[in-house]
Design an enzyme around this catalytic site. Structure first.
Site, PDB file in Angstrom:
ATOM      1  N   GLY A 109      -1.018   4.603  -0.172  1.00 20.81           N
ATOM      2  CA  GLY A 109       0.334   5.136  -0.358  1.00 20.81           C
ATOM      3  C   GLY A 109       1.413   4.457   0.463  1.00 20.81           C
ATOM      4  N   SER A 110       1.184   3.215   0.906  1.00 22.78           N
ATOM      5  CA  SER A 110       2.221   2.585   1.733  1.00 22.78           C
ATOM      6  C   SER A 110       3.475   2.281   0.909  1.00 22.78           C
ATOM      7  CB  SER A 110       1.691   1.316   2.410  1.00 22.78           C
ATOM      8  OG  SER A 110       1.473   0.295   1.481  1.00 22.78           O
TER       9      SER A 110
ATOM     10  N   LYS B 117      -9.757   3.612 -16.074  1.00 23.69           N
ATOM     11  CA  LYS B 117      -8.898   4.095 -17.170  1.00 23.69           C
ATOM     12  C   LYS B 117      -8.980   5.620 -17.203  1.00 23.69           C
ATOM     13  CE  LYS B 117     -12.496   3.909 -20.698  1.00 23.69           C
ATOM     14  NZ  LYS B 117     -12.921   3.492 -22.026  1.00 23.69           N
TER      15      LYS B 117
ATOM     16  N   MET C 131      -4.411   2.512  -9.557  1.00 22.81           N
ATOM     17  CA  MET C 131      -5.456   1.559  -9.925  1.00 22.81           C
ATOM     18  C   MET C 131      -6.130   1.933 -11.248  1.00 22.81           C
ATOM     19  SD  MET C 131      -4.696  -0.224  -7.517  1.00 22.81           S
ATOM     20  CE  MET C 131      -5.730  -1.512  -6.920  1.00 22.81           C
TER      21      MET C 131
ATOM     22  N   HIS D 115       2.834  -5.176  -8.452  1.00 20.94           N
ATOM     23  CA  HIS D 115       1.582  -5.939  -8.421  1.00 20.94           C
ATOM     24  C   HIS D 115       1.679  -6.991  -7.311  1.00 20.94           C
ATOM     25  CE1 HIS D 115      -2.153  -7.583  -9.914  1.00 20.94           C
ATOM     26  NE2 HIS D 115      -1.632  -8.782  -9.735  1.00 20.94           N
TER      27      HIS D 115
HETATM   28  C1  GAR Z   1      -0.447  -2.552  -3.406  1.00 21.55           C
HETATM   29  O1  GAR Z   1      -0.625  -3.821  -2.822  1.00 21.55           O
HETATM   30  C2  GAR Z   1      -0.149  -2.677  -4.872  1.00 21.55           C
HETATM   31  O2  GAR Z   1       0.597  -3.807  -5.202  1.00 21.55           O
HETATM   32  C3  GAR Z   1      -1.535  -2.782  -5.443  1.00 21.55           C
HETATM   33  O3  GAR Z   1      -2.312  -1.877  -4.700  1.00 21.55           O
HETATM   34  C4  GAR Z   1      -1.778  -1.779  -3.385  1.00 21.55           C
HETATM   35  C5  GAR Z   1      -1.583  -0.309  -3.090  1.00 21.55           C
HETATM   36  O4  GAR Z   1      -1.214  -0.106  -1.766  1.00 21.55           O
HETATM   37  N1  GAR Z   1      -1.533  -2.459  -6.842  1.00 21.55           N
HETATM   38  C6  GAR Z   1      -2.289  -3.089  -7.728  1.00 21.55           C
HETATM   39  O5  GAR Z   1      -3.057  -3.980  -7.446  1.00 21.55           O
HETATM   40  C7  GAR Z   1      -2.137  -2.579  -9.147  1.00 21.55           C
HETATM   41  N2  GAR Z   1      -2.812  -3.434 -10.064  1.00 21.55           N
HETATM   42  P1  GAR Z   1      -0.536   1.252  -1.321  1.00 21.55           P
HETATM   43  O6  GAR Z   1      -1.410   2.411  -1.818  1.00 21.55           O
HETATM   44  O7  GAR Z   1      -0.558   1.174   0.180  1.00 21.55           O
HETATM   45  O8  GAR Z   1       0.853   1.324  -1.887  1.00 21.55           O
END
Ligand code: GAR
Length: 190
Positions: A11-12, A65, A92, A111
Site C-alpha cells: 500500500g505504499s 484473476k 495484482m 506499473h
Molecule cells: C508497485 O510497484 C506497483 O507499481 C506494482 O506493485 C507495487 C505495489 O506496491 N504493481 C504492479 O506490478 C501491477 N502489475 P505498493 O502496494 O507498495 O503500492
C-alpha cells in the site's frame, strides 16, 4: 471526483495518494474507499490511519484473476459508492469485463516499468535483468490488454553502476509515489 483505491499488499502507493490528499495536493479528488483482495494486506491499515473506509472484498478462488461472480460483486460495490475513478494502486489481479464495463475508461493502473517495455509481473525485476540503463514507472488507462492501455504519464529513472536491485527498486517506488498522485490530481480537474 470520487476515487476508489484498489490494492493487494503493502500500500505504499495508496499511502502516497492519501498523503497528497492530506497536503491538499490531490486536486478535486476525494478518496472514498480502500478495497483489498487480500484480508492481510497492510494497505487495509491505512483506512483508520487516514480516516477512509477500508474493505476486504473476496476476489474468488483464483490468484491472478477474479471469478466472474466476484468481479461483479466488486463492480456493484464500487458503483454503490458512486466511484468516478478506480485506481489500481498495487493491485495484482487482471481486470476483466464486469469491472471494465461498469467503469468504462475510468480505471487507471500504475506499473513499475517504462511500458510498453516489461509488462506483467515483476516489472522492476524484468527491467533489472534486461540490463538496460534506465527503468521507471507508467500510469495508464486499463483495457482488456494487460498493461496495454493509453499512457497518462511516465517517470524515467536512471540505473547507475553503483545501483543494486534494492536501490534501483527504491528509486522506482519513489518515482511512483510522485507520479500517481499527480495524475489523479490532473484527471480530477479535467
Ligand atoms: C508497485 O510497484 C506497483 O507499481 C506494482 O506493485 C507495487 C505495489 O506496491 N504493481 C504492479 O506490478 C501491477 N502489475 P505498493 O502496494 O507498495 O503500492
Amino acid at each position: 471526483m470520487r476515487v476508489a483505491l484498489l490494492g493487494s499488499g503493502r500500500g505504499s502507493n495508496a499511502k502516497a495518494i492519501l498523503r497528497a490528499k492530506q497536503n491538499g495536493q490531490l486536486g478535486r479528488a476525494d478518496i472514498v474507499g480502500i478495497f483489498c483482495d487480500n484480508p492481510h494486506a497492510p494497505m487495509l491499515k491505512l483506512g483508520p490511519r487516514f480516516g477512509v473506509p477500508a474493505f476486504f472484498l473476496d476476489p474468488g478462488p483464483f490468484k491472478t484473476k477474479f471469478s466472474p461472480e466476484q468481479e461483479s460483486v466488486w463492480a456493484n460495490t464500487l458503483l454503490s459508492h458512486q466511484v468516478d475513478l478506480v485506481v489500481l494502486a498495487g493491485f495484482m489481479r487482471v481486470v476483466k469485463t464486469p469491472l471494465l464495463n461498469a467503469f468504462k475508461n475510468k480505471i487507471i493502473n500504475i506499473h513499475p516499468s517504462l511500458l510498453p517495455l516489461f509488462p506483467g509481473l515483476d516489472g522492476i525485476g524484468q527491467t533489472w535483468r534486461a540490463d538496460v540503463n534506465e527503468g521507471g514507472c507508467t500510469v495508464h488507462w486499463v483495457t482488456d490488454e494487460v498493461d496495454g492501455g493509453q499512457h497518462l504519464g511516465q517517470i524515467r529513472v536512471s540505473r547507475e553502476n553503483s545501483d543494486t536491485l534494492e536501490t534501483f527498486t527504491e528509486k522506482i517506488h519513489a518515482a511512483e509515489h510522485v507520479l500517481l498522485p499527480k495524475i489523479i490530481a490532473e484527471l480530477s480537474v479535467l
